[in-house]
Structures are given as C-alpha cells and as structure tokens.
Scaffold this motif. Structure first.
Motif, PDB file in Angstrom:
ATOM      1  N   PHE A 169     -16.382 -12.370  -1.292  1.00  0.00           N
ATOM      2  CA  PHE A 169     -15.149 -11.597  -1.348  1.00  0.00           C
ATOM      3  C   PHE A 169     -14.509 -11.676  -2.738  1.00  0.00           C
ATOM      4  O   PHE A 169     -13.896 -10.709  -3.209  1.00  0.00           O
TER       5      PHE A 169
ATOM      6  N   TRP B 276      -5.315   2.880   7.882  1.00  0.00           N
ATOM      7  CA  TRP B 276      -5.702   1.493   7.618  1.00  0.00           C
ATOM      8  C   TRP B 276      -5.457   0.591   8.826  1.00  0.00           C
ATOM      9  O   TRP B 276      -6.237  -0.325   9.086  1.00  0.00           O
TER      10      TRP B 276
ATOM     11  N   THR C 219     -10.523   6.975   1.146  1.00  0.00           N
ATOM     12  CA  THR C 219      -9.281   6.316   0.716  1.00  0.00           C
ATOM     13  C   THR C 219      -8.662   7.014  -0.483  1.00  0.00           C
ATOM     14  O   THR C 219      -7.458   7.304  -0.506  1.00  0.00           O
TER      15      THR C 219
ATOM     16  N   MET D 279     -16.394  -6.626   4.555  1.00  0.00           N
ATOM     17  CA  MET D 279     -15.913  -7.264   5.783  1.00  0.00           C
ATOM     18  C   MET D 279     -16.202  -6.409   7.010  1.00  0.00           C
ATOM     19  O   MET D 279     -16.361  -6.932   8.111  1.00  0.00           O
ATOM     20  N   GLN D 280     -16.258  -5.090   6.823  1.00  0.00           N
ATOM     21  CA  GLN D 280     -16.546  -4.183   7.932  1.00  0.00           C
ATOM     22  C   GLN D 280     -18.052  -4.114   8.219  1.00  0.00           C
ATOM     23  O   GLN D 280     -18.471  -4.132   9.380  1.00  0.00           O
TER      24      GLN D 280
ATOM     25  N   VAL E 212     -11.729  -1.569  -2.077  1.00  0.00           N
ATOM     26  CA  VAL E 212     -12.399  -1.008  -0.902  1.00  0.00           C
ATOM     27  C   VAL E 212     -13.774  -1.643  -0.708  1.00  0.00           C
ATOM     28  O   VAL E 212     -14.208  -1.862   0.430  1.00  0.00           O
TER      29      VAL E 212
ATOM     30  N   SER F 259     -19.142   1.301   2.011  1.00  0.00           N
ATOM     31  CA  SER F 259     -18.258   1.239   0.845  1.00  0.00           C
ATOM     32  C   SER F 259     -18.005   2.605   0.208  1.00  0.00           C
ATOM     33  O   SER F 259     -16.848   2.956  -0.082  1.00  0.00           O
TER      34      SER F 259
ATOM     35  N   ARG G 175     -11.348  -3.588  13.874  1.00  0.00           N
ATOM     36  CA  ARG G 175     -12.373  -4.593  13.604  1.00  0.00           C
ATOM     37  C   ARG G 175     -12.124  -5.893  14.378  1.00  0.00           C
ATOM     38  O   ARG G 175     -13.027  -6.719  14.537  1.00  0.00           O
TER      39      ARG G 175
ATOM     40  N   ASN H 242     -13.197  -4.916   1.063  1.00  0.00           N
ATOM     41  CA  ASN H 242     -12.841  -4.697   2.464  1.00  0.00           C
ATOM     42  C   ASN H 242     -14.016  -4.134   3.257  1.00  0.00           C
ATOM     43  O   ASN H 242     -14.221  -4.494   4.417  1.00  0.00           O
ATOM     44  N   SER H 243     -14.792  -3.256   2.635  1.00  0.00           N
ATOM     45  CA  SER H 243     -15.925  -2.650   3.340  1.00  0.00           C
ATOM     46  C   SER H 243     -16.998  -3.681   3.661  1.00  0.00           C
ATOM     47  O   SER H 243     -17.669  -3.571   4.698  1.00  0.00           O
TER      48      SER H 243
ATOM     49  N   TYR I 286       0.807  -1.215   0.000  1.00  0.00           N
ATOM     50  CA  TYR I 286       0.000   0.000   0.000  1.00  0.00           C
ATOM     51  C   TYR I 286       0.848   1.277   0.000  1.00  0.00           C
ATOM     52  O   TYR I 286       0.310   2.373  -0.040  1.00  0.00           O
TER      53      TYR I 286
ATOM     54  N   GLU J 240      -8.398  -1.619  10.417  1.00  0.00           N
ATOM     55  CA  GLU J 240      -8.331  -3.079  10.415  1.00  0.00           C
ATOM     56  C   GLU J 240      -8.156  -3.644  11.822  1.00  0.00           C
ATOM     57  O   GLU J 240      -8.806  -4.629  12.189  1.00  0.00           O
TER      58      GLU J 240
END
Length: 459
Positions: A91, A375, A188, A150-151, A144, A181, A382, A147-148, A19, A379
C-alpha cells in the motif's frame, strides 16, 4: 460504540470531507487548460481573465484539499497499525509514487501558475498550467491504484506466519495495473471532470442572473457545459465496464448494488427501490433481465446472489444499494440538465429561462453527492474486508488505540474540518463576489506599459 465502529466512522468522515476538494481541483484544472489554450489561440483578453479567475478558485480549493489529506496518512499508523504492518509494503508503494511523481509535479509548477503571469511567457505559463492539471490527475491515479489493489489484490505473496505475516509485492507493475485500477481511475477522474465543470457552471450562472461579467460568464458556461455533457455521457460507459470488473472479482458487492439475494438467470436491475436484509427481499421499480444483459449481453445469464456467500461476508446491503442508485440517478440527471442547458445556449435564450439558471446555480452540490455516494457504495460494498479476501477490517485495527481516544479525535477533527469548510466557503464567496475584472494586468497591457516607459526614457 466500540473502537472498530468509531475508527471506521472517523476514517470515513475524514476521507469524505477531504474528497470534496480533489475532484474540484481536477475538474478546474481541465477548465483552466482549455481557457488558457483558447487565450493562446485567439489572444482575446476575456480568455486570459477566465484563466486567471478560475486559477484563483483552483488555488483556494487546492490548498484546503492538501491540508485535509494529510490527516488520513497519520490514521493508518494510529487507528490501523495492523493494516499498515500487514500490507504496508504494498500500500505504501503507490502512496510514495504519488508524492514523488504527482504531488511534486503539481506543487513544483503551482508557483509559476499562480505568480508567473507577468514574469514568464504565455507559452511557459500555459505549460505550467498543463503540468499542474496533469499533477492533479496523476495524484488521483496513484491513490486509486492503492485503493484498487485493496479491491482486487494481485502480484503479492504472504511472507512469514502468525503475527509476523505480511504481504509483499512480487511484481510492482502488475500491482499497479491490477484488474480494477485503470477502469476505476477513468471512472473517478471522469466524475471529477463533472464536479469541477459544475462549479464553473454554477458561478457563471450566478454572474448571468446578476448581469455581471457576462462575456466571461457565457464563455465559461459554454466550455463547462460542454465538459460536463461529454463527461456525463461517458460516465455510464465507464460505470458499465467497472461493474463488469466487480461482477468478476467482487460478486457479493455487485449483488448488494442491486439487492440481489437469490442467484438468478434473469436478474433484474432496479431503477429505484428499497432492500430489506431481514426479509432478504428488494422492492421497487425494476427492469427484468437487465442486470443479466448488462453483465453478459444475455438476458438469461446467471448472476450470483448474496446467499451464495456466508452471511458474515455480506456488506451493509441497504447502504450499498441506496448509495449506488443515488450515484446512477444523479448521473442520468446530469446528462439531461447539461443537454437541455446547451440547447438553450444554442438557441440564445438561456438568459430568458431564469428557472433553469437558478437550477444551474444550486446544482453544484449534486456532483459532490454523486461522487461521495459512488465511493461509499464501493467501500461499503467491500466490507467486511479491508483488503478483499485477505484481511478483515476488524483484524486491521491498532491493538493499542482505545475507543475514547478515537472518539475525542473524531470530535476534534469534526470541529476543525467544520472551520476549514466555512473558511473555504467564505474565501470562495469573496472571490466570486469580487469577480474577475480586476484580475491584474494582461500580457498585452504589460507590454503597452513597458513600451510607454521606454518612450519616456528616450525622451
């Protein structure tokens, strides 16, 4: 260390190293579009040289970003096979979309961007620049989205039972536009604009202090400072909206952001401080009631503390607290630094403020740190969930992988990535020292040569 800790360290290391590069690519993409757009508008040679030079810097960074990103996809199968089996149907969808709709777009026009300067028209080349920049941004969107989800997981159902259970999508677009998202994507990408702009600022400031390529340097730093200031001013607004989503869907994470243990109706926001999970107290400089006000525009709004949740569901509170405040603190610094630098440009005395120029040169790691810290807080905040309230990180590990295997691969990745980093720095340093003046032939110079050859043929 056990296999879970090692696997988490390995994934954190590989993704944090990767990243470093995508935000530079996204930010440089915007700068390239602006420079080439100015060339189309004014037909001034300096803007063409600017576009060419920043394209070379972009290409160097983009290539390392692609190489380091591939590793993470394999880690889902090697270290996190249970996770891949359980939520892979969901995913994997945005990751596939990223490859089809974003990476192919970006890489498809990349050849025209890099090698089409003297082979296609100015407008065609500008279009290819826009498509590469758009492809970089759309890659970020789909990553994103994954990943979002997952959040804030939505639009799924659990099919099967026991070891055969897995999550499946019930509505693709509802999954894509899950509650977090869009705001996380905006936050981001805006951070990437800041990071890319500061790279341009740093290199331009270096040329100013060295008294080289001054026309290009001043025009580049003016554009980059403008991008950085606008993005830096916008970032707290986007961060506030993101925090509201966190407050609604991940209240334990929000409590960790501010080290809030007890639920309170006049919750403070800390400017700087330290939290101790053992004593369950937070110390530092605080603004009473500000957290409650920012969430609900009401100083008496009740904010849930960490004690509202089982202790086994707490994240690493001090890590989340510190990284979150590092991100916010650096964001405020960017606003002050860019605003002051633009003021110096307007007064035409930037060259006299050598201390400021040196700060601008060495400021380039700061947006990287801010993005990485953001990040980490997101992460780590969570945890212990890899998918919020659905799958714990400890349950997502591969059953067959051993700790010594993960440790060996971690050491190997560290060595390889260190070599890649120094290679990137070496090439970047070489490009910067070479400078943009020998860039190559402009469209106007190419036309002059063609006219000259035509005249000779006629003779």
């Amino acid at each position: 260390m056990d296999v879970e800790i090692l696997s988490r360290i390995q994934f954190a290391f590989t993704i944090m190293f990767h990243y470093i590069y995508p935000p530079f690519s996204i930010g440089l993409g915007l700068i390239m579009v602006i420079c080439e757009g100015m060339y189309l508008k004014t037909d001034e040679k300096v803007y063409e040289n600017m576009a060419r030079f920043w394209t070379k810097i972009f290409a160097t960074t983009f290539s390392i970003g692609v190489a380091t990103g591939i590793v993470m996809e394999f880690e889902f199968g090697t270290n996190w096979a249970t996770y891949s089996r359980y939520v892979g149907d969901i995913f994997g969808s945005p990751l596939a979309a990223e490859g089809i709709f974003a990476f192919f777009l970006e890489s498809g026009f990349l050849a025209v961007l890099l090698f089409g300067w003297n082979r296609v028209s100015k407008r065609t080349h500008f279009f290819s620049t826009c498509m590469v920049a758009l492809g970089s941004t759309m890659s970020a969107f789909w990553i994103v989205v994954a990943n979002s989800w997952m959040q804030t997981p939505t639009a799924y159902e659990i099919v099967g039972t026991g070891l055969e259970a897995r999550a499946e999508i019930t509505d693709f677009w509802a999954m894509v536009f899950n509650p977090s998202s869009l705001i996380r994507f905006a936050h981001t990408v805006n951070g990437a604009f800041v990071q890319g702009a500061f790279l341009v600022i740093s290199i331009s400031a270096y040329y100013i202090i060295k008294n080289r390529h001054l026309d290009l340097a001043y025009k580049s730093i003016k554009i980059a400072l403008g991008v950085a200031l606008v993005a830096s001013l916008l970032q707290p607004v986007l961060g506030h909206e993101h925090a509201n989503v966190v407050a609604e869907y991940q209240p334990a994470k929000l409590a960790a952001y501010e080290g809030l243990y007890e639920s309170t109706d006049h919750a403070s926001m800390y400017v700087i401080g330290w939290t101790d999970p053992e004593t369950e107290k937070t110390y530092g400089i605080e603004i009473p009631g500000m957290l409650s006000f920012l969430i609900a525009f009401d100083f008496d709004h009740k904010v849930p503390g960490l004690k509202e949740f089982p202790k086994e569901d707490w994240p690493n509170v001090n890590l989340v607290f510190q990284t979150y405040h590092i991100m916010v603190g650096l964001g405020m610094l960017f606003i002050a630094l860019t605003a002051f630098s633009i003021l110096a440009l307007k007064r035409k005395n930037l060259h006299e403020k050598k201390w400021l120029i040196y700060i601008l040169i060495f400021s380039v790691p700061l947006p990287v740190i801010a993005n990485q810290a953001g990040w980490v807080s997101a992460e780590a905040g969570r945890q212990p969930w890899i998918v919020q309230d659905i799958l714990r990180t400890s349950d997502a590990l591969s059953k067959a992988v051993k700790a010594e295997e993960v440790l060996f691969s971690l050491i190997m990745f560290f060595c390889i990535y260190l070599l890649l980093f120094f290679a990137w720095i070496y090439i970047l340093d070489k490009e910067i020292k070479h400078g943009p003046e020998d860039a190559v032939t402009s469209y106007s110079h190419r036309k002059e040569r063609l006219d000259m050859f035509e005249d000779k043929d006629e003779e």
